[in-house]
Design a protein around this motif. Sequence first.
Motif, PDB file in Angstrom:
ATOM      1  N   ASP A 101       9.922  -1.448   5.430  1.00 33.57           N
ATOM      2  CA  ASP A 101       8.361  -1.361   5.966  1.00 33.57           C
ATOM      3  C   ASP A 101       8.224  -1.539   7.295  1.00 33.57           C
ATOM      4  O   ASP A 101       9.195  -2.079   8.014  1.00 33.57           O
ATOM      5  N   ARG A 102       7.133  -1.265   7.835  1.00 30.35           N
ATOM      6  CA  ARG A 102       6.622  -1.507   9.474  1.00 30.35           C
ATOM      7  C   ARG A 102       7.017  -3.166   9.869  1.00 30.35           C
ATOM      8  O   ARG A 102       7.174  -3.252  10.936  1.00 30.35           O
ATOM      9  N   PRO A 103       6.424  -4.145   9.061  1.00 29.26           N
ATOM     10  CA  PRO A 103       6.537  -5.340   9.653  1.00 29.26           C
ATOM     11  C   PRO A 103       7.956  -5.833  10.130  1.00 29.26           C
ATOM     12  O   PRO A 103       8.183  -6.240  11.234  1.00 29.26           O
ATOM     13  N   PRO A 104       8.950  -5.455   9.439  1.00 31.65           N
ATOM     14  CA  PRO A 104      10.286  -5.975   9.798  1.00 31.65           C
ATOM     15  C   PRO A 104      10.672  -5.175  11.155  1.00 31.65           C
ATOM     16  O   PRO A 104      11.463  -5.605  12.171  1.00 31.65           O
ATOM     17  N   LEU A 105      10.282  -3.874  11.470  1.00 26.33           N
ATOM     18  CA  LEU A 105      10.476  -2.803  12.463  1.00 26.33           C
ATOM     19  C   LEU A 105       9.785  -3.440  13.600  1.00 26.33           C
ATOM     20  O   LEU A 105      10.383  -3.661  14.728  1.00 26.33           O
TER      21      LEU A 105
ATOM     22  N   THR B 263      15.525 -11.750   9.714  1.00 28.21           N
ATOM     23  CA  THR B 263      16.547 -11.082   9.657  1.00 28.21           C
ATOM     24  C   THR B 263      16.559  -9.731  10.757  1.00 28.21           C
ATOM     25  O   THR B 263      17.390  -9.556  11.605  1.00 28.21           O
ATOM     26  N   SER B 264      15.461  -9.035  10.778  1.00 23.97           N
ATOM     27  CA  SER B 264      15.333  -7.759  11.624  1.00 23.97           C
ATOM     28  C   SER B 264      15.210  -8.443  13.173  1.00 23.97           C
ATOM     29  O   SER B 264      15.798  -7.690  13.879  1.00 23.97           O
ATOM     30  N   ALA B 265      14.561  -9.479  13.341  1.00 20.59           N
ATOM     31  CA  ALA B 265      14.450  -9.839  14.660  1.00 20.59           C
ATOM     32  C   ALA B 265      15.653 -10.459  15.161  1.00 20.59           C
ATOM     33  O   ALA B 265      16.111  -9.935  16.395  1.00 20.59           O
ATOM     34  N   THR B 266      16.717 -10.875  14.125  1.00 14.91           N
ATOM     35  CA  THR B 266      18.007 -11.364  14.701  1.00 14.91           C
ATOM     36  C   THR B 266      18.651 -10.245  14.929  1.00 14.91           C
ATOM     37  O   THR B 266      19.651 -10.133  15.952  1.00 14.91           O
TER      38      THR B 266
ATOM     39  N   ARG C  49      17.957  -1.854  17.052  1.00  6.69           N
ATOM     40  CA  ARG C  49      18.920  -0.713  16.963  1.00  6.69           C
ATOM     41  C   ARG C  49      19.718  -1.179  15.891  1.00  6.69           C
ATOM     42  O   ARG C  49      19.980  -0.169  15.029  1.00  6.69           O
ATOM     43  N   ASP C  50      20.264  -2.530  15.471  1.00  8.63           N
ATOM     44  CA  ASP C  50      21.153  -2.705  14.600  1.00  8.63           C
ATOM     45  C   ASP C  50      20.169  -2.735  13.223  1.00  8.63           C
ATOM     46  O   ASP C  50      20.776  -2.299  12.257  1.00  8.63           O
TER      47      ASP C  50
END
Length: 186
Positions: free
Chosen positions: A18-22, A146-149, A153-154
């Motif tokens: 979903d959009r929040p992690p992005l 997780t996404s912020a870490t 790109r990754d």
Amino acid sequence: MDPLVPAFVAVLLAGASDRPPLLAAILSDRSGRGALWGAIVAQAAGFVLAAIGGMLVAPALTPNARDLMLAVALIGAATSVPFPARIKDRLGDWRLPPFLTGLLGMAVLTLGDRSQFLVFALVARTPDPVTGAVGGALAGAILLLTSATLGERDWLTLPLAAVRAVATLMLGLTGAILGLGALRLL
């Protein structure tokens, strides 16, 4: 059954692509951890509001109506999960401190999203707002951290298409079974 584990699993499945992690990955790349903590607070507050709403609605619904509402939430999430997340506004022109940018940006992005609707429906089915909010907030925080870490790109190089396929199947199948049971067709 309290909604802690179902909320945790449902939010992980529905929110992984979903959009929040992005958005958390984008903000973390640009602004560091301050924006991330603001995003986590905003998302947790959204889950708390969803749980309170579910608790308030629960007494007005019959048990079958509660099950049917949860089935609709699951099937609704399953139908939106297959589409890749896209962020129209990357919040690049916001001139607020990082914490406020993360807080307000995530609050606007997640207001009434599929994960919050799942927590709302789970709490309405089993009126325990604390465990429902905690389960949703934990899953949301794990996804954001997780996404912020990883960074944008990754994060986007992860096999999100496979995650979306599995989440669609699991959420849709669970929703269909629950809905058929609520309608007394199963």
